[in-house]
Design a protein around this motif. Structure first.
Motif, PDB file in Angstrom:
ATOM      1  N   ILE A  55      38.768  34.308  38.774  1.00 28.79           N
ATOM      2  CA  ILE A  55      37.595  34.381  38.460  1.00 28.79           C
ATOM      3  C   ILE A  55      36.481  34.702  39.062  1.00 28.79           C
ATOM      4  O   ILE A  55      35.707  35.565  38.729  1.00 28.79           O
ATOM      5  N   GLN A  56      36.477  34.348  40.389  1.00 27.37           N
ATOM      6  CA  GLN A  56      35.114  34.532  41.262  1.00 27.37           C
ATOM      7  C   GLN A  56      35.245  36.401  41.567  1.00 27.37           C
ATOM      8  O   GLN A  56      34.245  36.828  41.404  1.00 27.37           O
ATOM      9  N   LEU A  57      36.554  37.050  41.542  1.00 28.92           N
ATOM     10  CA  LEU A  57      36.637  38.387  41.736  1.00 28.92           C
ATOM     11  C   LEU A  57      36.016  39.120  40.503  1.00 28.92           C
ATOM     12  O   LEU A  57      35.586  39.747  40.357  1.00 28.92           O
ATOM     13  N   GLY A  58      36.490  38.328  39.324  1.00 26.66           N
ATOM     14  CA  GLY A  58      36.049  39.008  38.037  1.00 26.66           C
ATOM     15  C   GLY A  58      34.339  38.912  37.814  1.00 26.66           C
ATOM     16  O   GLY A  58      33.892  39.707  37.277  1.00 26.66           O
ATOM     17  N   ARG A  59      33.769  37.947  38.462  1.00 29.38           N
ATOM     18  CA  ARG A  59      32.274  37.514  38.596  1.00 29.38           C
ATOM     19  C   ARG A  59      31.672  38.586  39.580  1.00 29.38           C
ATOM     20  O   ARG A  59      30.284  38.456  39.770  1.00 29.38           O
ATOM     21  N   ALA A  60      32.292  39.333  40.232  1.00 24.85           N
ATOM     22  CA  ALA A  60      31.780  39.843  41.329  1.00 24.85           C
ATOM     23  C   ALA A  60      30.757  41.111  41.179  1.00 24.85           C
ATOM     24  O   ALA A  60      29.839  41.194  41.926  1.00 24.85           O
TER      25      ALA A  60
ATOM     26  N   GLU B 210      24.449  47.401  46.482  1.00 21.04           N
ATOM     27  CA  GLU B 210      25.027  48.376  46.161  1.00 21.04           C
ATOM     28  C   GLU B 210      26.070  48.645  47.350  1.00 21.04           C
ATOM     29  O   GLU B 210      26.252  49.812  47.877  1.00 21.04           O
ATOM     30  N   ASN B 211      26.780  47.472  48.022  1.00 22.69           N
ATOM     31  CA  ASN B 211      27.579  47.515  49.086  1.00 22.69           C
ATOM     32  C   ASN B 211      28.841  46.362  48.874  1.00 22.69           C
ATOM     33  O   ASN B 211      29.426  46.025  49.793  1.00 22.69           O
ATOM     34  N   CYS B 212      29.002  46.581  47.715  1.00 25.52           N
ATOM     35  CA  CYS B 212      30.458  45.732  47.118  1.00 25.52           C
ATOM     36  C   CYS B 212      31.727  46.247  47.924  1.00 25.52           C
ATOM     37  O   CYS B 212      31.636  47.406  47.826  1.00 25.52           O
ATOM     38  N   PRO B 213      32.487  45.593  48.468  1.00 27.40           N
ATOM     39  CA  PRO B 213      33.630  46.113  48.867  1.00 27.40           C
ATOM     40  C   PRO B 213      34.566  46.592  48.115  1.00 27.40           C
ATOM     41  O   PRO B 213      34.553  45.982  46.902  1.00 27.40           O
ATOM     42  N   PRO B 214      35.327  47.481  48.302  1.00 26.90           N
ATOM     43  CA  PRO B 214      36.443  47.927  47.213  1.00 26.90           C
ATOM     44  C   PRO B 214      37.371  46.879  46.962  1.00 26.90           C
ATOM     45  O   PRO B 214      37.932  46.303  47.958  1.00 26.90           O
ATOM     46  N   SER B 215      37.596  46.648  45.757  1.00 26.86           N
ATOM     47  CA  SER B 215      38.516  45.805  45.238  1.00 26.86           C
ATOM     48  C   SER B 215      39.920  46.356  44.775  1.00 26.86           C
ATOM     49  O   SER B 215      39.989  47.378  44.365  1.00 26.86           O
ATOM     50  N   LYS B 216      40.958  45.558  44.785  1.00 28.62           N
ATOM     51  CA  LYS B 216      42.290  45.919  44.413  1.00 28.62           C
ATOM     52  C   LYS B 216      42.457  46.156  42.909  1.00 28.62           C
ATOM     53  O   LYS B 216      43.097  46.786  42.447  1.00 28.62           O
ATOM     54  N   LYS B 217      41.585  45.370  42.381  1.00 29.63           N
ATOM     55  CA  LYS B 217      41.448  45.642  40.667  1.00 29.63           C
ATOM     56  C   LYS B 217      40.043  45.570  40.252  1.00 29.63           C
ATOM     57  O   LYS B 217      39.007  45.133  41.043  1.00 29.63           O
ATOM     58  N   THR B 218      39.737  46.181  39.347  1.00 24.32           N
ATOM     59  CA  THR B 218      38.434  45.649  38.666  1.00 24.32           C
ATOM     60  C   THR B 218      38.019  44.596  38.261  1.00 24.32           C
ATOM     61  O   THR B 218      38.869  43.811  37.999  1.00 24.32           O
TER      62      THR B 218
ATOM     63  N   ALA C 299      37.273  43.770  35.298  1.00 26.27           N
ATOM     64  CA  ALA C 299      37.642  43.500  34.090  1.00 26.27           C
ATOM     65  C   ALA C 299      39.383  42.997  34.335  1.00 26.27           C
ATOM     66  O   ALA C 299      39.956  42.340  33.602  1.00 26.27           O
ATOM     67  N   GLU C 300      39.846  43.630  35.327  1.00 22.14           N
ATOM     68  CA  GLU C 300      41.519  43.519  35.312  1.00 22.14           C
ATOM     69  C   GLU C 300      41.730  42.095  35.967  1.00 22.14           C
ATOM     70  O   GLU C 300      42.588  41.353  35.697  1.00 22.14           O
ATOM     71  N   TRP C 301      40.873  41.570  36.699  1.00 22.15           N
ATOM     72  CA  TRP C 301      41.003  40.121  37.179  1.00 22.15           C
ATOM     73  C   TRP C 301      40.824  39.351  36.295  1.00 22.15           C
ATOM     74  O   TRP C 301      41.585  38.205  36.119  1.00 22.15           O
TER      75      TRP C 301
ATOM     76  N   ALA D  38      41.371  39.758  33.102  1.00 24.28           N
ATOM     77  CA  ALA D  38      42.581  39.965  32.077  1.00 24.28           C
ATOM     78  C   ALA D  38      43.713  39.294  32.830  1.00 24.28           C
ATOM     79  O   ALA D  38      44.556  38.724  32.223  1.00 24.28           O
ATOM     80  N   GLU D  39      43.771  39.168  34.159  1.00 26.33           N
ATOM     81  CA  GLU D  39      44.953  38.766  34.642  1.00 26.33           C
ATOM     82  C   GLU D  39      44.716  37.196  34.668  1.00 26.33           C
ATOM     83  O   GLU D  39      45.887  36.542  34.447  1.00 26.33           O
ATOM     84  N   ALA D  40      43.521  36.424  34.878  1.00 27.00           N
ATOM     85  CA  ALA D  40      43.486  35.469  34.860  1.00 27.00           C
ATOM     86  C   ALA D  40      43.533  34.686  33.398  1.00 27.00           C
ATOM     87  O   ALA D  40      44.232  33.716  33.166  1.00 27.00           O
ATOM     88  N   LYS D  41      43.344  35.484  32.294  1.00 26.27           N
ATOM     89  CA  LYS D  41      43.531  35.041  31.119  1.00 26.27           C
ATOM     90  C   LYS D  41      44.959  35.178  30.661  1.00 26.27           C
ATOM     91  O   LYS D  41      45.550  34.178  29.867  1.00 26.27           O
ATOM     92  N   LYS D  42      45.632  36.059  31.126  1.00 25.61           N
ATOM     93  CA  LYS D  42      47.163  36.505  30.885  1.00 25.61           C
ATOM     94  C   LYS D  42      47.697  35.236  31.549  1.00 25.61           C
ATOM     95  O   LYS D  42      48.672  34.538  30.511  1.00 25.61           O
ATOM     96  N   ILE D  43      47.504  34.494  32.485  1.00 22.97           N
ATOM     97  CA  ILE D  43      48.280  33.467  32.839  1.00 22.97           C
ATOM     98  C   ILE D  43      47.648  32.061  32.397  1.00 22.97           C
ATOM     99  O   ILE D  43      48.392  31.091  32.124  1.00 22.97           O
ATOM    100  N   THR D  44      46.440  31.919  32.107  1.00 19.41           N
ATOM    101  CA  THR D  44      45.858  30.843  31.760  1.00 19.41           C
ATOM    102  C   THR D  44      45.961  30.475  30.126  1.00 19.41           C
ATOM    103  O   THR D  44      46.118  29.522  29.795  1.00 19.41           O
TER     104      THR D  44
END
Length: 335
Positions: A107-112, A121-129, A131-133, A135-141
């Motif tokens: 959830i925190q990654l999704g809110r980044a 404009e200096n957010c570090p690159p993420s392994k997922k977008t 929206a993808e984080w 979606a993953e949280a929702k898929k499990i929850t």
């Protein structure tokens, strides 16, 4: 509910009452841990909850590097809070926890995208977008929520911000959701057609959440009892709240039982009052409480004998051994 309002509200953990111990599902998630263990295992989380961020970070890092998922999450929280935005190191630890199915980290990654790093404009690159984080949280929850799991229902609210999920979680008995139902209704959520209906509903949710062990709800329920003039209720719930380790509750309880001042009718107990403030002294200047605590200790000690002060040391040790650590109970999903 506007989440920007949430951080301005007044002040989750173990409830000790009548000799019974229950582990709250929305707390630090220390499975069946004793109070003594809480002070040693996952010590970094204890320090984090005491707002000792500088002390918490190195301890959390040791725990995180040993593979503790909760410590990985709280290390990320600590680093983000200390720096004021999502740093590469904070994101690394959020992602480490998220890859191990920690929904809070997802959830925190999704809110980044709402983090200050986006403005800079200096957010570090993420392994997922983001929206993808989500979606993953929702898929499990979602499957667990559909099965009626109270915490999963609440997490679906945090993922979607759909009030429907919050209400379902509250109705299923989840104390944290019940607390936020009270907060949201107090802020104008929902429709009430009878005079006093909103106030009655807020009171109901605060009481249910308090009965479920939520210290934040207890502290707000105390305000309701004060407005109603229910001194017996105040004495009961303040003592219960203090037993959770909630620092403001302990401070008020210690002051009232030592009659500095006597506002709610507790029997005078200088020894216990002094013991409680000696424990609060361990917070140091965290939360800006040190000066107040020092003044109270001095004021109480003026009325005590040396023997009583020695006795209070034993009382303090016994309290510490049988109660959860002191805590400010910050939101687990912080802004």
């Amino acid at each position: 509910m506007n989440r920007s309002i949430r951080i301005k509200l007044s002040q989750i953990a173990l409830l000790f009452s009548l000799g019974l111990i229950s582990l709250l599902p929305y707390s630090v998630n220390l499975t069946n841990a004793s109070p003594a263990a809480l002070n040693n295992e996952q010590r970094g989380i204890v320090l984090y909850n005491q707002m000792k961020i500088d002390d918490a970070i190195p301890q959390l890092k040791r725990e995180a590097e040993n593979g503790d998922i909760e410590s990985q999450y709280y290390l990320a929280e600590s680093l983000r809070k200390k720096n004021g935005y999502m740093t590469p190191e904070a994101q690394l630890w959020y992602e480490s926890a998220a890859e191990k199915k920690n929904i809070y980290a997802m959830i925190q990654l999704g809110r980044a995208k709402r983090d200050r790093c986006a403005t800079m404009e200096n957010c570090p690159p993420s392994k997922k977008t983001q929206a993808e984080w989500f979606a993953e949280a929702k898929k499990i929850t979602l499957p667990k929520a559909n099965d009626g799991d109270p915490e999963s229902l609440y997490l679906m609210y945090e993922i979607t911000l759909d009030h429907h999920w919050l209400e379902k979680s509250a109705n299923s008995g989840y104390p944290l959701a019940q607390y936020w139902m009270a907060v949201s209704e107090r802020q104008g959520e929902g429709y009430f057609f009878t005079p006093g209906g909103r106030e009655a509903s807020v009171r109901k949710w605060l009481l249910l959440s308090s009965e479920g062990g939520n210290p934040k709800a207890m502290m707000q329920y105390l305000e309701t009892l004060y407005e109603e003039g229910d001194m017996a209720g105040i004495r009961h719930w303040l003592e219960v709240a203090a037993a959770t380790g909630e620092q403001a509750a302990m401070s008020n309880y210690g002051a009232y039982i030592s009659h500095t001042p006597d506002k709610v009718g507790y029997s005078l107990d200088l020894v216990k009052g002094y013991a409680i403030f000696s424990l609060l002294k361990e917070l140091g200047d965290a939360g800006g409480v040190q000066d107040y605590v020092d003044r109270k200790i001095e004021k109480i000690s003026e009325r005590m004998t040396p023997e009583q002060i020695e006795q209070s040391k034993t009382v303090a040790q016994e309290w510490k051994a049988t109660h959860p650590p002191l805590s400010f109970f910050p939101d687990k999903l912080s802004n």
